[in-house]
Motif scaffolding. Structure first.
Motif, short mmCIF file in Angstrom:
data_model
loop_
_atom_site.label_atom_id
_atom_site.label_comp_id
_atom_site.label_asym_id
_atom_site.label_seq_id
_atom_site.Cartn_x
_atom_site.Cartn_y
_atom_site.Cartn_z
N LEU A 156 0.56 -1.46 -0.14
CA LEU A 156 -0.27 -0.13 -0.16
C LEU A 156 1.18 1.22 -0.55
O LEU A 156 0.26 2.62 -1.12
CB LEU A 156 -0.87 0.07 1.31
N ALA A 157 2.34 1.30 1.18
CA ALA A 157 3.35 2.75 0.82
C ALA A 157 3.36 2.19 -0.86
O ALA A 157 3.47 3.82 -1.30
CB ALA A 157 3.67 2.45 1.71
N LYS A 158 3.95 1.87 -0.87
CA LYS A 158 4.33 1.64 -2.55
C LYS A 158 3.25 2.14 -3.20
O LYS A 158 3.44 3.45 -4.16
CB LYS A 158 4.89 0.29 -3.25
N LYS A 159 2.32 1.66 -3.12
CA LYS A 159 1.08 1.69 -4.43
C LYS A 159 0.45 3.36 -4.35
O LYS A 159 0.06 3.97 -5.12
CB LYS A 159 -0.26 1.35 -4.73
N PHE A 160 0.38 4.28 -3.25
CA PHE A 160 -0.31 5.31 -2.29
C PHE A 160 1.14 5.95 -2.05
O PHE A 160 0.37 7.03 -2.24
CB PHE A 160 -1.18 5.13 -1.86
N GLY A 161 2.23 5.75 -2.16
CA GLY A 161 3.22 6.43 -2.54
C GLY A 161 2.39 7.74 -0.45
O GLY A 161 1.94 7.31 0.21
N ASP A 162 2.63 8.87 -0.56
CA ASP A 162 3.32 10.56 0.08
C ASP A 162 1.21 9.87 0.31
O ASP A 162 1.03 10.89 1.14
CB ASP A 162 3.88 11.46 -0.36
N ASP A 163 0.53 9.67 0.04
CA ASP A 163 -1.39 10.00 -0.11
C ASP A 163 -2.07 8.76 1.03
O ASP A 163 -3.65 9.09 0.94
CB ASP A 163 -1.34 10.01 -2.15
N LEU A 164 -1.02 8.31 0.92
CA LEU A 164 -1.28 7.12 1.81
C LEU A 164 -1.88 7.31 2.64
O LEU A 164 -3.81 6.99 3.29
CB LEU A 164 -1.04 5.67 2.27
N LYS A 165 -1.86 8.05 4.02
CA LYS A 165 -1.81 8.54 5.23
C LYS A 165 -4.00 9.57 4.70
O LYS A 165 -4.91 8.78 5.10
CB LYS A 165 -1.62 9.76 6.19
N ALA A 166 -3.45 9.97 3.34
CA ALA A 166 -4.54 10.99 3.24
C ALA A 166 -5.68 9.81 3.10
O ALA A 166 -7.38 10.28 3.07
CB ALA A 166 -4.61 11.97 1.88
N VAL A 167 -5.67 8.73 1.81
CA VAL A 167 -6.37 8.23 1.20
C VAL A 167 -6.95 7.77 2.19
O VAL A 167 -8.42 7.07 2.64
CB VAL A 167 -6.04 7.76 -0.10
N ARG A 168 -6.66 6.63 3.65
CA ARG A 168 -6.73 6.41 4.45
C ARG A 168 -8.12 6.92 5.10
O ARG A 168 -8.81 6.32 5.69
CB ARG A 168 -5.34 5.11 5.53
N ALA A 169 -7.76 8.40 5.31
CA ALA A 169 -8.52 8.69 6.43
C ALA A 169 -9.77 8.94 5.63
O ALA A 169 -10.16 8.86 6.47
CB ALA A 169 -7.47 10.16 6.33
N ALA A 170 -9.64 9.04 4.64
CA ALA A 170 -10.68 9.36 3.82
C ALA A 170 -11.75 8.17 3.79
O ALA A 170 -12.87 7.99 3.84
CB ALA A 170 -10.91 9.64 2.32
N MET A 171 -11.04 7.16 3.75
CA MET A 171 -12.04 5.58 4.20
C MET A 171 -12.42 5.64 4.80
O MET A 171 -13.82 5.09 5.46
CB MET A 171 -11.27 4.60 2.78
N GLN A 172 -11.34 5.48 6.51
CA GLN A 172 -12.34 5.38 8.14
C GLN A 172 -12.99 6.37 7.06
O GLN A 172 -14.10 6.13 8.16
CB GLN A 172 -10.49 5.70 8.39
N ASP A 173 -13.00 7.79 7.24
CA ASP A 173 -14.47 8.72 7.27
C ASP A 173 -15.16 8.13 6.92
O ASP A 173 -16.73 7.93 7.22
CB ASP A 173 -14.34 10.08 7.60
N LEU A 174 -15.50 7.39 5.77
CA LEU A 174 -16.69 7.74 5.31
C LEU A 174 -17.34 5.83 5.69
O LEU A 174 -18.15 5.60 6.04
CB LEU A 174 -16.34 6.31 3.88
N ALA A 175 -16.06 4.61 5.68
CA ALA A 175 -16.92 3.48 7.48
C ALA A 175 -17.41 4.21 8.56
O ALA A 175 -18.42 2.97 8.87
CB ALA A 175 -15.76 2.40 6.89
#
Length: 167
Positions: free
Chosen positions: A100-119
């Motif tokens: 996941l870190a390789k695929k999302f790079g620096d955006d991983l934290k922001a993407v995870r946070a958006a998905m967590q908020d949705l969940a």
């Protein structure tokens, strides 16, 4: 721009964690769910041939199945906790995190946070029922069929956030 596989892996892991699995178990369940989904799609579009031999519910090394985003994922209890399995081998959560870190790079934290908020915008039972249809709404758009295999599309964090706002 993202391929769908890491997006589904992360989303399924976020969903599994919201449904009560610890982070390491959730990472493996997310990877297992995304892998099974990719195999199914690959067979449907002719990228992979159907497996020979016993049905998919035999010989996977599972002790039980965990439903994640509407798909049963083979799992077992290891000394480290619940892990999704591929054949008889537990998926390693560290490898999923690295992927996941390789695929999302620096955006991983922001993407995870958006998905967590949705969940978190859903009650657990409602999230379990809606998880895959939510993914279908925000997943990157790619061409259909073989042209879309491995293709990248735009992952829109504003869209992910908006899906939770109306819940």
């Amino acid at each position: 721009m993202m391929n769908r596989a890491p997006v589904l892996t992360l989303w399924a892991a976020v969903v599994a964690e919201e449904l009560g699995f610890d982070r390491d178990a959730a990472l493996t369940l997310g990877k297992g769910m995304a892998g099974l989904t990719a195999q199914t799609k690959g067979r449907m579009i002719g990228v992979f041939k159907p497996p020979k031999g016993p049905s998919r519910k035999m010989g996977l090394g599972e002790e039980f199945w965990v439903e994640v985003c509407g798909r049963p994922v083979p799992a077992k209890t290891t000394p480290d906790g619940v892990r999704a399995v591929v054949k008889d081998k537990p998926i390693e959560p560290e490898k999923v995190e690295d992927y996941l870190a390789k695929k999302f790079g620096d955006d991983l934290k922001a993407v995870r946070a958006a998905m967590q908020d949705l969940a978190k915008a859903f009650k657990p039972d409602d999230l379990a029922d809606a998880a895959y249809s939510l993914y279908e709404k925000f997943r990157p758009s790619i061409p259909p069929g073989k042209r879309g295999w491995g293709a990248k599309g735009t992952l829109d964090l504003k869209l992910i956030r908006s899906l939770g706002a109306g819940s």
